[in-house]
Design a protein around this motif. Structure first.
Motif, PDB file in Angstrom:
ATOM      1  N   PRO A   1      -3.622   7.688 -13.700  1.00 60.87           N
ATOM      2  CA  PRO A   1      -3.656   8.210 -14.548  1.00 60.87           C
ATOM      3  C   PRO A   1      -5.392   8.818 -15.284  1.00 60.87           C
ATOM      4  O   PRO A   1      -5.927   8.368 -14.755  1.00 60.87           O
ATOM      5  N   ARG A   2      -5.141   9.799 -15.959  1.00 56.95           N
ATOM      6  CA  ARG A   2      -6.493  10.168 -16.554  1.00 56.95           C
ATOM      7  C   ARG A   2      -6.205   9.958 -18.379  1.00 56.95           C
ATOM      8  O   ARG A   2      -5.584  10.692 -18.475  1.00 56.95           O
ATOM      9  N   CYS A   3      -7.417   9.976 -18.721  1.00 55.20           N
ATOM     10  CA  CYS A   3      -6.853   8.810 -20.097  1.00 55.20           C
ATOM     11  C   CYS A   3      -7.924   9.977 -21.036  1.00 55.20           C
ATOM     12  O   CYS A   3      -8.785  10.343 -20.838  1.00 55.20           O
ATOM     13  N   ALA A   4      -7.069  10.457 -22.331  1.00 63.87           N
ATOM     14  CA  ALA A   4      -8.004  11.482 -23.410  1.00 63.87           C
ATOM     15  C   ALA A   4      -8.799  10.679 -23.465  1.00 63.87           C
ATOM     16  O   ALA A   4      -8.852   9.198 -23.889  1.00 63.87           O
ATOM     17  N   PRO A   5      -9.766  11.040 -24.460  1.00 63.12           N
ATOM     18  CA  PRO A   5     -11.151  10.132 -24.811  1.00 63.12           C
ATOM     19  C   PRO A   5     -10.331   9.446 -26.401  1.00 63.12           C
ATOM     20  O   PRO A   5      -9.697   9.571 -27.023  1.00 63.12           O
ATOM     21  N   GLY A   6     -11.195   8.257 -26.424  1.00 64.09           N
ATOM     22  CA  GLY A   6     -10.937   7.123 -26.904  1.00 64.09           C
ATOM     23  C   GLY A   6     -10.215   6.301 -26.553  1.00 64.09           C
ATOM     24  O   GLY A   6     -10.023   4.845 -27.159  1.00 64.09           O
ATOM     25  N   GLY A   7      -9.500   6.338 -25.182  1.00 60.36           N
ATOM     26  CA  GLY A   7      -8.666   5.539 -25.221  1.00 60.36           C
ATOM     27  C   GLY A   7      -8.952   4.868 -23.383  1.00 60.36           C
ATOM     28  O   GLY A   7      -9.948   4.997 -23.242  1.00 60.36           O
ATOM     29  N   ASN A   8      -8.831   4.097 -22.567  1.00 57.80           N
ATOM     30  CA  ASN A   8      -9.190   3.041 -21.786  1.00 57.80           C
ATOM     31  C   ASN A   8      -7.571   2.993 -21.179  1.00 57.80           C
ATOM     32  O   ASN A   8      -6.462   2.582 -20.707  1.00 57.80           O
ATOM     33  N   LEU A   9      -8.050   2.952 -19.316  1.00 57.48           N
ATOM     34  CA  LEU A   9      -7.169   2.473 -18.607  1.00 57.48           C
ATOM     35  C   LEU A   9      -6.800   1.037 -18.278  1.00 57.48           C
ATOM     36  O   LEU A   9      -7.581   0.054 -19.104  1.00 57.48           O
ATOM     37  N   ILE A  10      -5.642   0.441 -18.754  1.00 59.06           N
ATOM     38  CA  ILE A  10      -5.258  -0.983 -18.778  1.00 59.06           C
ATOM     39  C   ILE A  10      -3.601  -1.033 -17.437  1.00 59.06           C
ATOM     40  O   ILE A  10      -2.737  -0.029 -17.031  1.00 59.06           O
ATOM     41  N   PHE A  11      -3.690  -2.697 -17.551  1.00 59.64           N
ATOM     42  CA  PHE A  11      -2.756  -2.492 -16.042  1.00 59.64           C
ATOM     43  C   PHE A  11      -1.908  -4.129 -16.858  1.00 59.64           C
ATOM     44  O   PHE A  11      -2.980  -4.588 -17.365  1.00 59.64           O
ATOM     45  N   GLN A  12      -1.153  -4.089 -16.780  1.00 57.39           N
ATOM     46  CA  GLN A  12      -0.119  -5.069 -17.520  1.00 57.39           C
ATOM     47  C   GLN A  12       1.020  -5.547 -16.373  1.00 57.39           C
ATOM     48  O   GLN A  12       1.814  -5.242 -15.216  1.00 57.39           O
TER      49      GLN A  12
ATOM     50  N   GLY B   1       7.221   0.294 -10.897  1.00 56.31           N
ATOM     51  CA  GLY B   1       6.169  -0.804 -10.438  1.00 56.31           C
ATOM     52  C   GLY B   1       4.865  -0.586 -10.342  1.00 56.31           C
ATOM     53  O   GLY B   1       4.674   0.243  -9.522  1.00 56.31           O
ATOM     54  N   ASN B   2       3.886  -1.657 -10.617  1.00 59.39           N
ATOM     55  CA  ASN B   2       2.592  -1.461 -10.779  1.00 59.39           C
ATOM     56  C   ASN B   2       1.947  -0.385 -10.642  1.00 59.39           C
ATOM     57  O   ASN B   2       0.580   0.267 -10.179  1.00 59.39           O
ATOM     58  N   GLN B   3       2.127   0.207 -12.119  1.00 63.48           N
ATOM     59  CA  GLN B   3       1.466   1.808 -12.974  1.00 63.48           C
ATOM     60  C   GLN B   3      -0.106   1.188 -13.969  1.00 63.48           C
ATOM     61  O   GLN B   3       0.189   0.153 -14.803  1.00 63.48           O
TER      62      GLN B   3
ATOM     63  N   GLN C   1       0.736  -1.079  -0.473  1.00 58.72           N
ATOM     64  CA  GLN C   1      -0.114   0.051   0.050  1.00 58.72           C
ATOM     65  C   GLN C   1       0.934   1.100   0.628  1.00 58.72           C
ATOM     66  O   GLN C   1       0.772   1.849   0.815  1.00 58.72           O
ATOM     67  N   VAL C   2       1.401   1.605  -1.142  1.00 59.53           N
ATOM     68  CA  VAL C   2       2.577   2.746  -1.130  1.00 59.53           C
ATOM     69  C   VAL C   2       1.522   3.504  -2.052  1.00 59.53           C
ATOM     70  O   VAL C   2       1.713   3.111  -4.006  1.00 59.53           O
ATOM     71  N   ASP C   3       1.633   4.524  -2.599  1.00 58.16           N
ATOM     72  CA  ASP C   3       1.803   5.143  -3.813  1.00 58.16           C
ATOM     73  C   ASP C   3       2.396   4.987  -4.495  1.00 58.16           C
ATOM     74  O   ASP C   3       3.608   5.139  -4.861  1.00 58.16           O
ATOM     75  N   THR C   4       2.178   5.495  -6.004  1.00 54.42           N
ATOM     76  CA  THR C   4       2.496   5.271  -7.522  1.00 54.42           C
ATOM     77  C   THR C   4       2.456   6.524  -8.229  1.00 54.42           C
ATOM     78  O   THR C   4       1.125   6.246  -9.066  1.00 54.42           O
ATOM     79  N   PRO C   5       2.844   7.108  -7.956  1.00 54.08           N
ATOM     80  CA  PRO C   5       2.300   8.645  -8.658  1.00 54.08           C
ATOM     81  C   PRO C   5       3.082   8.227 -10.061  1.00 54.08           C
ATOM     82  O   PRO C   5       3.911   7.405 -10.543  1.00 54.08           O
ATOM     83  N   LYS C   6       3.114   8.904 -11.422  1.00 50.94           N
ATOM     84  CA  LYS C   6       3.017   9.252 -12.106  1.00 50.94           C
ATOM     85  C   LYS C   6       4.883   8.625 -12.520  1.00 50.94           C
ATOM     86  O   LYS C   6       5.620   9.224 -11.411  1.00 50.94           O
TER      87      LYS C   6
ATOM     88  N   SER D   1      -1.479  -2.450  -4.834  1.00 53.36           N
ATOM     89  CA  SER D   1      -1.535  -3.770  -5.019  1.00 53.36           C
ATOM     90  C   SER D   1      -2.161  -4.944  -5.552  1.00 53.36           C
ATOM     91  O   SER D   1      -2.459  -5.408  -5.580  1.00 53.36           O
ATOM     92  N   MET D   2      -1.881  -4.431  -7.185  1.00 52.03           N
ATOM     93  CA  MET D   2      -2.521  -4.963  -7.866  1.00 52.03           C
ATOM     94  C   MET D   2      -1.845  -6.122  -7.723  1.00 52.03           C
ATOM     95  O   MET D   2      -0.430  -6.173  -7.892  1.00 52.03           O
ATOM     96  N   HIS D   3      -2.395  -7.456  -8.320  1.00 48.55           N
ATOM     97  CA  HIS D   3      -2.002  -8.540  -8.453  1.00 48.55           C
ATOM     98  C   HIS D   3      -2.271 -10.098  -8.602  1.00 48.55           C
ATOM     99  O   HIS D   3      -3.425  -9.317  -9.271  1.00 48.55           O
TER     100      HIS D   3
END
Length: 500
Positions: A389-400, A369-371, A360-365, A463-465
Motif C-alpha cells: 500500500p501507499r499511505c497518505a502523509p501522517g500515517g505509516n505502514l503496519i503489519f499484524q 492474509g499477509n497484508q 511467495q505469492v502476490d498480495t494485491p489489495k 512471506s511475512m512471519h
C-alpha cells in the motif's frame, strides 16, 4: 539407504526458494522446517568425515544460502537455494594443490558457474566450476577445476555463484583444494558418483503451495512435565485482582518492545548456525544463533512489561535494499476462545513460528492474509506490483501477525515449529490441541509510507512471519493471565485495568 529430499523450482525469483518433500529413514532423522523457510537435517543425521574435504555448510559467512539435510552418500547437510550473486566465505583454507573438486547437484537447465575467489568476492580468481543440470537437486556429481596456483598458508576463499538464470541453479555439498595432507588424493577427492539410490523418488515437477500435511519424526521437544505441573499449580493458586467498574471487557494485555539487533540468524529454525538465515529484526533481547530460552532470563531486554524476558522477531523490511526503521512494536496477548477463563499461561520453554517464509505469492489489495496496511492515514494507492500500500502523509505502514493459541499439552517445539500449536474449533481448544494459551498478536509499525522499492529479507509480503521464544517470569505471566485474560478484562503492561 538414504532417501533424498525432492526440490521444485518455483516460477518466480522473489528469493526463489524451493519447497521440499522429505522422507526420513533409519538413523537419518530429518527435520522439515518448511513453514519457517528453511530445511535442515536434524542432529541425528550422521555425516561421514572424509579427510581433505571442506564441507559447504562450514562457511564463515554467506549471502543467499540456506542449508538442508542431504541425500548424498556421506550424509550431513548441503547448501542449497543458490542463485546468481549469492556467495559463501571460507576462512583458513589450505590449498595443497591445483586440482580442485566440488560436489554439486542442479535441477536448472540453464546452469552456471561457481567461481572461487581469494580474499573477497571480486578477488583473484582461483578456479571456476562449470555447473550443468544433473537431473535433480539431490542428484550429486563431482566436478573438477584447475586452480591458477596453490598459494601458501591459510586462505580466505569466496565461492561466488554466477548464472544467466534468475532462479536457483546449484546445490553444494563439499569442496577439495588439492590432496589432503597425510592422506592419499583418492581418499579425499574421489567420492562415489552414485550417491542417490535407484529407489529414490523422482522430484516432483509441480511446486506445492501448501505445507506438509504431517510432520516427520524427529524435532519434537517434550515439555518438562514436572516444571510445567509446578508452574500450573502456582497459577491455579493465584487469586485474581478485582476488576473495577469501567474496565473494558476484552481479554487483553500487552508489551512494547524496542529493536535489540538485526542479524542473519534464527535460533529456532537454525540453532547454532550463525549467518545461515535471512536477515531478522529482533525485539526484546539481543539474539544470535546460539540463543536459548534459558539464556533469555539473564539477558537484557527492551520490552517494558515487567517480567517479560521473551524474544520476538520478524524478517527485516527493506526500502531499495536498505533497512526500514521500526516505529514501534507492540505484542498483544489476548484470547480467541469463547471462554477466556480456560486460558493457561505458556508452558516453560515454548517456541513458536507463525507465517511461512517460503510463501511467495502476490498480495494485491483485498487479497486476504499477509497484508501490510496503513495506520493513522488512508491508503492512497498501491506499489507498481500491487503488493504494497501507499499511505497518505501522517500515517505509516503496519503489519499484524496473529499466532495460534491452542497447545497440544505435550511439546514445546515440533519439527516445523508449528505442529504443536493449533486453532480453536468453534471457539474451543479441543482434539489434538486441548490447552488454550494466550493469543499472540504482533503489531509492527514501520517508519514508511509504503509504495515502491519495498521487500522483506524473506521475499514478498506473503512471506511475512514471526518467531516467539517464551521467557516470561512464571509468576508475572500467571498474574496477567489470571487477572486479565481469565476475567475478560483489558489491562496494559501489568495488571492495571484499562477502560476505553
Amino acid at each position: 539407504m538414504r532417501t533424498p529430499p525432492a526440490h521444485v523450482a518455483p516460477p518466480d525469483r522473489a528469493r526463489k526458494r524451493r519447497r521440499l518433500t522429505r522422507i526420513t529413514l533409519a538413523s537419518a532423522v530429518v527435520a522439515a522446517l518448511g513453514g519457517s523457510g528453511v530445511y535442515i537435517a536434524g542432529a541425528q543425521a550422521e555425516e561421514v568425515a572424509v579427510p581433505g574435504r571442506v564441507q559447504a555448510e562450514a562457511f564463515a559467512a554467506q549471502s543467499g544460502a540456506q542449508t538442508e539435510g542431504t541425500g548424498d552418500a556421506d550424509g550431513g547437510r548441503n547448501v542449497g537455494w543458490l542463485a546468481s550473486g549469492d556467495w559463501l566465505r571460507y576462512d583458513g583454507v589450505a590449498i595443497t594443490g591445483t586440482d580442485l573438486t566440488a560436489r554439486v547437484a542442479s535441477h536448472n537447465a540453464t546452469g552456471g558457474t561457481v567461481e572461487l575467489h581469494l580474499g573477497s568476492q571480486t578477488g583473484q580468481l582461483l578456479a571456476s566450476f562449470p555447473i550443468t543440470q544433473t537431473g535433480g537437486w539431490q542428484k550429486w556429481t563431482t566436478v573438477t577445476a584447475k586452480a591458477s596456483g596453490a598459494p601458501a598458508g591459510p586462505q580466505t576463499v569466496f565461492a561466488v555463484m554466477t548464472s544467466t538464470s534468475t532462479s536457483d541453479f546449484v546445490n553444494l555439498n563439499w569442496f577439495t583444494f588439492g590432496p589432503a595432507t597425510g592422506t592419499s588424493p583418492s581418499a579425499s577427492a574421489t567420492p562415489s558418483t552414485s550417491a542417490v539410490p535407484s529407489a529414490s523418488p523422482t522430484p516432483t515437477s509441480t511446486p506445492s503451495t501448501s505445507p506438509p500435511t504431517s510432520a516427520p519424526a524427529g524435532g519434537w521437544v517434550p515439555v518438562d512435565q514436572a516444571k510445567w505441573s509446578k508452574e500450573l499449580a502456582a497459577f491455579n493458586a493465584i487469586r485474581p485482582k478485582a476488576v473495577p467498574p469501567g474496565t473494558t471487557r476484552v481479554p487483553e494485555f500487552h508489551t512494547d518492545c524496542g529493536v535489540a539487533n538485526s542479524a542473519p540468524d534464527d535460533p529456532i529454525v537454525l540453532p547454532g548456525l550463525s549467518g545461515a538465515s535471512h536477515m531478522h529484526t529482533f525485539f526484546g533481547p539481543k539474539i544470535d544463533a546460539f540463543t536459548t530460552t534459558d539464556k533469555l532470563f539473564s539477558a537484557a531486554n527492551t520490552c517494558n512489561a515487567p517480567g517479560d524476558k521473551s524474544a520476538y522477531w520478524t524478517p527485516e523490511l527493506r526500502k531499495d535494499g536498505k533497512p526500514v526503521p521500526i516505529k514501534s512494536m507492540r505484542i498483544y496477548y489476548g484470547s480467541r476462545v469463547k471462554d477466556p477463563s480456560t486460558v493457561k499461561p505458556f508452558p516453560p520453554g515454548l517456541v513458536v513460528v507463525e507465517g511461512d517464509a517460503k510463501r511467495q505469492v502476490d498480495t494485491p489489495k483485498n487479497a486476504g492474509g499477509n497484508q501490510f496496511w496503513c495506520a493513522g492515514s488512508a491508503e492512497i494507492g498501491r506499489s507498481a506490483d500491487g503488493n504494497w500500500p501507499r499511505c497518505a502523509p501522517g500515517g505509516n505502514l503496519i503489519f499484524q501477525l496473529v499466532f495460534k493459541d491452542c497447545w497440544d499439552g505435550k511439546n514445546i517445539d515440533s519439527p516445523d515449529h508449528k505442529s504443536h500449536m493449533g486453532d480453536p474449533v468453534n471457539g474451543v481448544c479441543t482434539g489434538k490441541y486441548p490447552v488454550a494459551v494466550p493469543d499472540l498478536s504482533f503489531m509492527v509499525n514501520y517508519e514508511s509510507l509504503g509504495g515502491d522499492g519495498l521487500s522483506l529479507s524473506s521475499g514478498k509480503p506473503s512471506s511475512m512471519h514471526g518467531d516467539f521464544m517464551n521467557a516470561w517470569e512464571p509468576d508475572r505471566l500467571g498474574d496477567l493471565v489470571k487477572s486479565c485474560l481469565n476475567q475478560n478484562a483489558k489491562c496494559g503492561i501489568d495488571t492495571t485495568f484499562a477502560g476505553g
